[in-house]
Design an enzyme around this catalytic site. Structure first.
Site, PDB file in Angstrom:
ATOM      1  N   GLU A 145      -0.272  -4.686   9.991  1.00  0.00           N
ATOM      2  CA  GLU A 145      -1.456  -4.491  11.015  1.00  0.00           C
ATOM      3  C   GLU A 145      -1.095  -5.176  11.793  1.00  0.00           C
ATOM      4  O   GLU A 145      -1.424  -5.796  12.494  1.00  0.00           O
ATOM      5  CB  GLU A 145      -2.534  -5.075   9.648  1.00  0.00           C
ATOM      6  CG  GLU A 145      -3.367  -4.683  10.532  1.00  0.00           C
ATOM      7  CD  GLU A 145      -4.317  -3.246   9.845  1.00  0.00           C
ATOM      8  OE1 GLU A 145      -4.108  -2.686   9.574  1.00  0.00           O
ATOM      9  OE2 GLU A 145      -5.803  -3.254  10.198  1.00  0.00           O
ATOM     10  N   SER A 202      -6.512  -1.117   7.824  1.00  0.00           N
ATOM     11  CA  SER A 202      -8.258  -1.296   7.613  1.00  0.00           C
ATOM     12  C   SER A 202      -8.875  -1.948   8.792  1.00  0.00           C
ATOM     13  O   SER A 202      -9.504  -2.086   8.908  1.00  0.00           O
ATOM     14  CB  SER A 202      -8.298  -2.160   6.068  1.00  0.00           C
ATOM     15  OG  SER A 202      -6.647  -3.286   6.557  1.00  0.00           O
ATOM     16  N   VAL A 221       2.331   0.425   7.555  1.00  0.00           N
ATOM     17  CA  VAL A 221       2.963  -0.317   8.158  1.00  0.00           C
ATOM     18  C   VAL A 221       2.598  -1.504   8.603  1.00  0.00           C
ATOM     19  O   VAL A 221       0.955  -1.934   8.251  1.00  0.00           O
ATOM     20  CB  VAL A 221       4.118   0.034   8.707  1.00  0.00           C
ATOM     21  CG1 VAL A 221       5.180   0.834   9.065  1.00  0.00           C
ATOM     22  CG2 VAL A 221       3.496   0.239  10.517  1.00  0.00           C
ATOM     23  N   ASN A 273     -15.765  -1.978   4.380  1.00  0.00           N
ATOM     24  CA  ASN A 273     -15.124  -3.043   5.002  1.00  0.00           C
ATOM     25  C   ASN A 273     -16.360  -4.066   5.537  1.00  0.00           C
ATOM     26  O   ASN A 273     -16.727  -5.227   5.099  1.00  0.00           O
ATOM     27  CB  ASN A 273     -13.657  -3.546   5.203  1.00  0.00           C
ATOM     28  CG  ASN A 273     -13.143  -3.087   4.270  1.00  0.00           C
ATOM     29  OD1 ASN A 273     -13.032  -3.240   2.890  1.00  0.00           O
ATOM     30  ND2 ASN A 273     -11.716  -2.894   5.438  1.00  0.00           N
ATOM     31  N   ASP A 318      10.966   2.666   5.036  1.00  0.00           N
ATOM     32  CA  ASP A 318      10.435   1.691   5.797  1.00  0.00           C
ATOM     33  C   ASP A 318      11.663   1.410   6.878  1.00  0.00           C
ATOM     34  O   ASP A 318      12.299   2.144   7.544  1.00  0.00           O
ATOM     35  CB  ASP A 318      10.875   0.538   4.115  1.00  0.00           C
ATOM     36  CG  ASP A 318       9.838  -0.259   4.228  1.00  0.00           C
ATOM     37  OD1 ASP A 318      10.209  -1.475   5.853  1.00  0.00           O
ATOM     38  OD2 ASP A 318       9.066  -1.164   4.410  1.00  0.00           O
ATOM     39  N   MET A 369       0.935  -1.031  -0.220  1.00  0.00           N
ATOM     40  CA  MET A 369       0.163  -0.091   0.034  1.00  0.00           C
ATOM     41  C   MET A 369       1.159   0.988   0.234  1.00  0.00           C
ATOM     42  O   MET A 369       0.198   2.361  -0.886  1.00  0.00           O
ATOM     43  CB  MET A 369      -1.217   0.218   1.036  1.00  0.00           C
ATOM     44  CG  MET A 369      -1.802  -0.969   1.225  1.00  0.00           C
ATOM     45  SD  MET A 369      -2.910  -0.906  -0.398  1.00  0.00           S
ATOM     46  CE  MET A 369      -4.119   0.001   0.281  1.00  0.00           C
ATOM     47  N   HIS A 398      -8.235   5.922   4.566  1.00  0.00           N
ATOM     48  CA  HIS A 398      -8.009   4.102   4.316  1.00  0.00           C
ATOM     49  C   HIS A 398      -8.043   4.471   2.613  1.00  0.00           C
ATOM     50  O   HIS A 398      -8.999   5.195   2.782  1.00  0.00           O
ATOM     51  CB  HIS A 398      -9.508   3.278   5.081  1.00  0.00           C
ATOM     52  CG  HIS A 398      -9.754   1.881   4.896  1.00  0.00           C
ATOM     53  ND1 HIS A 398     -10.106   1.596   4.892  1.00  0.00           N
ATOM     54  CD2 HIS A 398      -8.380   1.048   4.398  1.00  0.00           C
ATOM     55  CE1 HIS A 398     -10.341   0.298   4.241  1.00  0.00           C
ATOM     56  NE2 HIS A 398      -9.108  -0.109   4.448  1.00  0.00           N
ATOM     57  N   LYS A 452       2.723  -0.494  14.607  1.00  0.00           N
ATOM     58  CA  LYS A 452       2.265   1.107  14.386  1.00  0.00           C
ATOM     59  C   LYS A 452       2.723   2.082  15.933  1.00  0.00           C
ATOM     60  O   LYS A 452       2.774   2.781  15.696  1.00  0.00           O
ATOM     61  CB  LYS A 452       0.358   0.555  14.485  1.00  0.00           C
ATOM     62  CG  LYS A 452       0.490  -0.213  12.921  1.00  0.00           C
ATOM     63  CD  LYS A 452      -0.993   0.904  12.323  1.00  0.00           C
ATOM     64  CE  LYS A 452      -1.214  -0.230  11.277  1.00  0.00           C
ATOM     65  NZ  LYS A 452      -1.052  -0.264   9.948  1.00  0.00           N
TER      66      LYS A 452
HETATM   67  P1  NAD Z   1       2.803  -4.922   3.403  1.00  0.00           P
HETATM   68  O1  NAD Z   1       3.595  -6.396   3.977  1.00  0.00           O
HETATM   69  O2  NAD Z   1       3.212  -5.135   2.260  1.00  0.00           O
HETATM   70  O3  NAD Z   1       3.970  -3.109   3.830  1.00  0.00           O
HETATM   71  C1  NAD Z   1       4.409  -3.321   4.886  1.00  0.00           C
HETATM   72  C2  NAD Z   1       5.232  -2.767   5.179  1.00  0.00           C
HETATM   73  O4  NAD Z   1       5.638  -1.941   6.413  1.00  0.00           O
HETATM   74  C3  NAD Z   1       6.861  -3.144   4.264  1.00  0.00           C
HETATM   75  O5  NAD Z   1       7.331  -3.089   3.800  1.00  0.00           O
HETATM   76  C4  NAD Z   1       7.057  -3.958   6.101  1.00  0.00           C
HETATM   77  O6  NAD Z   1       8.522  -3.385   5.084  1.00  0.00           O
HETATM   78  C5  NAD Z   1       6.812  -1.381   6.577  1.00  0.00           C
HETATM   79  N1  NAD Z   1       7.746  -1.997   7.697  1.00  0.00           N
HETATM   80  C6  NAD Z   1       6.974  -2.617   8.939  1.00  0.00           C
HETATM   81  N2  NAD Z   1       7.855  -2.682   9.893  1.00  0.00           N
HETATM   82  C7  NAD Z   1       8.184  -0.904   9.849  1.00  0.00           C
HETATM   83  C8  NAD Z   1       8.759   0.100  10.647  1.00  0.00           C
HETATM   84  N3  NAD Z   1       8.628  -0.379  12.159  1.00  0.00           N
HETATM   85  N4  NAD Z   1       9.192   1.001  10.424  1.00  0.00           N
HETATM   86  C9  NAD Z   1       8.762   1.377   8.894  1.00  0.00           C
HETATM   87  N5  NAD Z   1       8.549   0.242   8.501  1.00  0.00           N
HETATM   88  C10 NAD Z   1       8.209  -0.847   8.676  1.00  0.00           C
HETATM   89  O7  NAD Z   1       1.615  -4.346   3.796  1.00  0.00           O
HETATM   90  P2  NAD Z   1       0.043  -3.500   3.012  1.00  0.00           P
HETATM   91  O8  NAD Z   1      -0.874  -4.330   2.331  1.00  0.00           O
HETATM   92  O9  NAD Z   1       0.811  -2.246   2.504  1.00  0.00           O
HETATM   93  O10 NAD Z   1      -0.505  -3.545   4.337  1.00  0.00           O
HETATM   94  C11 NAD Z   1      -0.021  -1.985   5.364  1.00  0.00           C
HETATM   95  C12 NAD Z   1      -1.185  -0.783   5.725  1.00  0.00           C
HETATM   96  O11 NAD Z   1      -2.032  -0.651   5.183  1.00  0.00           O
HETATM   97  C13 NAD Z   1      -1.709  -2.363   6.735  1.00  0.00           C
HETATM   98  O12 NAD Z   1      -1.872  -1.447   7.789  1.00  0.00           O
HETATM   99  C14 NAD Z   1      -2.703  -2.953   5.895  1.00  0.00           C
HETATM  100  O13 NAD Z   1      -4.497  -3.299   7.096  1.00  0.00           O
HETATM  101  C15 NAD Z   1      -3.246  -0.802   4.789  1.00  0.00           C
HETATM  102  N6  NAD Z   1      -4.037  -1.314   4.415  1.00  0.00           N
HETATM  103  C16 NAD Z   1      -4.270  -2.769   3.398  1.00  0.00           C
HETATM  104  C17 NAD Z   1      -5.123  -2.784   2.457  1.00  0.00           C
HETATM  105  C18 NAD Z   1      -4.633  -4.018   1.019  1.00  0.00           C
HETATM  106  O14 NAD Z   1      -5.584  -4.227   0.955  1.00  0.00           O
HETATM  107  N7  NAD Z   1      -3.541  -4.581   1.601  1.00  0.00           N
HETATM  108  C19 NAD Z   1      -5.747  -1.486   1.706  1.00  0.00           C
HETATM  109  C20 NAD Z   1      -6.300  -1.222   2.736  1.00  0.00           C
HETATM  110  C21 NAD Z   1      -5.262  -0.950   3.813  1.00  0.00           C
END
Ligand code: NAD
Length: 738
Positions: free
Chosen positions: A416, A443, A414, A514, A357, A338, A464, A421
């Site tokens: 979930e 989410s 980051v 959702n 990151d 995302m 979101h 967080k």
């Molecule tokens: P992802 O696993 O693809 O990405 C998460 C990223 O965060 C990774 O690159 C990881 O290295 C990084 N990260 C983890 N801990 C960290 C830290 N302490 N400091 C900096 N970076 C850090 O996950 P995603 O699917 O992109 O989801 C991220 C967020 O978006 C979640 O909260 C998820 O609920 C939300 N979200 C996801 C979707 C979806 O369709 N995947 C949709 C809406 C919201």
């Protein structure tokens, strides 16, 4: 001296009048009653002036025109409602006369006796293109920004100012139908290939080329006004037409399931119109237009997809008293799936982004994702190489939070995970300047809970996004208990900058979108368990107007995520909060069958390597004893999908999560494609009336479970004969102020 407010008129030494449409105080030209009156006067003036040999009409703005003005469209509906109250007998006749006014004006231009050329310098939509079609010549600039379309069908109406008659008299009928029933945009060169414009030229050659057409002796007579005119391909009674027309209604039905009266009306207008003289064709179009304007679909779609969407996009929910924020620097933390695309859409809006990151390598990976997206866009002609390079130069990968010291807004995406967080919130706030806003893209985690980790809770908010971020037009802005108005204003300014439509909702598990989507998928689990054949489940959903079947959607979302959500719900709210049969189905899919969804090419569907198409997993049928398709009422399946989602939307209103019906409607269409012809989940209820909806929900509850029981709010609305838009009137504040 020009006597017009919206146009300037200058006649050159060759006797060519240049009419430049440039409405004061508007970013885009639109048709209003005043514009129409002035255009009428210009036609008269140019006819009367013997010195004028011909007219070129163009725009003084970067776009040509977006078509009809919001208020003009709105007023057509209020006009008809008012007339109906006064006298139902004469209301339709008055509506018929009113909707014909633009047709009459354009026909007057076309038959004025002087040649007109439309010089299309940028986006030219709807009524503006219909006006251009009435001109005798059309020249379009080859600039990338030129988009030509008759998109009315997308909001439940159709090109009713001559479009359905002129397009198939210029282009072949099949292309004409395709253009108007889908509302697709054409480039200048595609429009030329379809014979809808005469020339495509360099932007700086536009006016000279248009003038030259007149100097070259352009006839002030439309082809259909010439003796012996024949439509391209020879009209309806030809062998080619015999291939097209018998199939056309079936193709349309396959694409729309008969849910869109306007699309069918286009077919009728073209088919009937091509068999009669042009002016009779215009009358046919006017009649069908009058009919379509009276449909519930037109009313609801215009309201949600045109009026409400524009109002929300322009900040209808933005709190007053906070100056607009020009975002100079945005931080995105978490460069994963995302985060990378959030950085991309932000940079595409011209805003510099720091993408953070855990280490530089992970952040750079996120930027590489943006490079892929940019490459795609260049390939599709959306960006030039220079624009692409500029976009990418705005994204700086980093692992150092100190780089956020000048950010106006930071969005975290980051993992979930509450603890991850929490750490990120603290690290960001340690460097974030005073007054900057922190937004979470979570989410599932309530914003108020996450905000407990913040020292500045008034500046803490949820933004979101939906995946794929670069395509989805919606964002949900989530208010935590302590979120302040300024944070909301900044979040909405950001959403406006990235050109997405926001809905503002209060904090709850699953927020708005959702919650509704889970109901949709959960109904499909019920159906599978009952033994409804999977293909019938998917088809019923599509026939109800959903763009993607619930099983296919579940594959996109990931079935293991569904399992996680079921488990989390059971852990947080108790075992009774979930249906054990759903748990059994989903854990079997994931844990026993290893079917995670599209991501591992195995879900409710099988995903063979391209170009083979996905197909339903054959074994799905063996999980439950199958009913015979003939014993299942498809109408009930369709109702179950729409009613279960609409009930959830109504619950969010009842709980105060959604406070403005426009947001539930727009959110349900843009978020998960809720049957657009209904105008959205609440308009679906309003459209049939609360009483009918409550009766239907009760009937479904008797057979399919308590989740269909109507809520107290709906019962109360049914008893009082209320609608959502009446009871939760989004304009009530404005009316009090006025
Ligand atoms: P992802 O696993 O693809 O990405 C998460 C990223 O965060 C990774 O690159 C990881 O290295 C990084 N990260 C983890 N801990 C960290 C830290 N302490 N400091 C900096 N970076 C850090 O996950 P995603 O699917 O992109 O989801 C991220 C967020 O978006 C979640 O909260 C998820 O609920 C939300 N979200 C996801 C979707 C979806 O369709 N995947 C949709 C809406 C919201």
């Amino acid at each position: 001296m020009s006597t017009y407010t919206n146009f300037t008129l200058e006649t050159d030494a060759d006797g060519i009048a240049l009419v430049t449409w440039d409405m004061p105080g508007k970013s885009m030209n639109v048709f209003t009653a005043e514009v129409m009156a002035e255009l009428d006067a210009i036609i008269d003036a140019t006819v009367a002036d013997a010195a004028v040999k011909g007219v070129v009409i163009t725009s003084g703005k970067s776009t040509f025109s977006g078509g009809a003005d919001l208020s003009m469209v709105k007023s057509t509906f209020t006009f008809y409602q008012d007339e109906k109250e006064k006298s139902p007998q004469t209301a339709v006749q008055k509506l018929f006369d009113r909707v014909g006014s633009m047709t009459g004006l354009f026909r007057k231009l076309e038959t004025s006796g002087k040649p007109w050329v439309s010089a299309i310098n940028g986006t030219c939509m709807g009524g503006a293109f219909e006006m251009s079609l009435a001109c005798h010549g059309r020249v379009a600039s080859n600039a990338k920004s030129v988009k030509i379309a008759l998109p009315e069908v997308k909001v439940g109406i159709f090109p009713g100012a001559g479009g359905t008659q002129r397009v198939p008299r210029l282009a072949n009928a099949q292309d004409a139908l395709q253009m108007m029933t889908t509302g697709q945009s054409l480039t200048g060169s595609r429009a030329k290939a379809m014979n809808l414009v005469h020339q495509v030229v360099e932007p700086d050659q536009l006016i000279p080329a248009a003038k030259q057409m007149i100097k070259d002796g352009l006839k002030p007579i439309a082809p259909w006004d010439e003796k012996g005119f024949k439509a391209p391909g020879g009209g309806i009674w030809t062998p080619a037409s015999a291939q097209l027309w018998p199939a056309a209604p079936a193709i349309l039905r396959r694409e729309t399931s008969g849910n869109y009266p306007a699309a069918l009306a286009i077919l009728k207008c073209v088919y009937e119109g091509l068999q009669v003289p042009f002016d009779t064709g215009l009358k046919i179009e006017q009649r069908y237009f009058t009919e379509v304007v009276q449909t519930r679909e037109a009313f609801s779609m215009i309201r949600s997809l045109f009026i409400s969407m524009q109002e929300l996009g322009k900040g209808a929910r933005r709190p007053a008293g906070h100056p607009k924020t020009e975002l100079k620097h945005v931080g995105v933390v978490g460069a994963g799936f995302m985060g990378a695309s959030i950085a991309y859409v932000t940079a595409a809006a011209g805003i510099p982004v720091t993408l953070i990151d855990r280490d530089l390598e992970a952040a750079a990976k996120g930027k590489a994702v943006c490079e892929g997206l940019v490459k795609d866009s260049v390939g599709k002609g959306r960006f030039t190489q220079d624009e692409a390079a500029a976009l990418l130069s705005r994204i700086t990968p980093s692992a150092d939070y100190a780089d956020l010291a000048h950010a106006d807004l930071v969005i975290e995406a980051v993992f979930e995970d509450r603890e991850v967080k929490k750490a990120v919130i603290e690290a960001v706030e340690a460097v974030l300047p005073e007054g900057a806003i922190f937004a979470s893209n979570t989410s599932t985690l309530p914003i108020s809970g996450l905000a407990k980790n913040s020292k500045r809770r008034a500046d803490f908010i949820g933004i979101h996004f939906f995946s794929p971020v670069e395509k989805m037009m919606l964002t949900e802005v989530i208010l935590g208990k302590e979120t302040g108005d300024r944070a909301l204003a900044v979040a909405l300014d950001y959403v406006a900058a990235i050109k997405k439509t926001p809905i503002v909702v209060n904090d709850t598990r699953g927020f708005f979108v959702n919650r509704c989507v889970l109901r949709y998928m959960s109904e499909s689990y019920d159906m599978l368990i009952e033994g409804v054949p999977p293909a019938m489940i998917e088809n019923a959903a599509k026939m109800a107007g959903m763009p993607v079947g619930p099983l296919a959607l579940n594959d996109e979302v990931a079935i293991d995520l569904s399992l996680k959500i079921l488990k989390a719900t059971a852990a947080d709210l108790g075992e009774t909060a979930i249906d054990p049969r759903h748990m059994e189905l989903i854990s079997r899919m994931v844990e026993k069958e290893g079917r995670f969804g599209r991501k591992n090419s195995k879900g409710f569907y099988d995903y063979p390597p391209k170009p083979a198409k996905k197909s339903l997993w054959p074994e799905l049928k063996s999980l439950y004893p199958q009913k015979k398709a003939d014993d299942i009422d498809i109408t009930v399946l369709k109702q179950r999908f729409l009613v279960t989602i609409a009930l959830e939307a109504a619950r969010t209103v009842e709980e105060g999560i959604v406070t403005d019906p426009r947001e539930a409607d727009v959110g349900s269409i843009l978020g998960f494609g809720f049957a657009p012809y209904t105008g959205g989940a609440l308009s679906y209820i309003d459209g049939m009336g609360a009483t009918a909806f409550v009766d239907l929900a009760e009937k479904l509850a008797r057979t399919y479970g308590d989740h269909f029981k109507p809520t107290p709010l709906l019962r109360d609305m049914a008893a009082k004969g209320e609608t959502f838009y009446g009871r939760f009137d989004p304009y009530a504040g404005a009316k009090v102020a006025a």
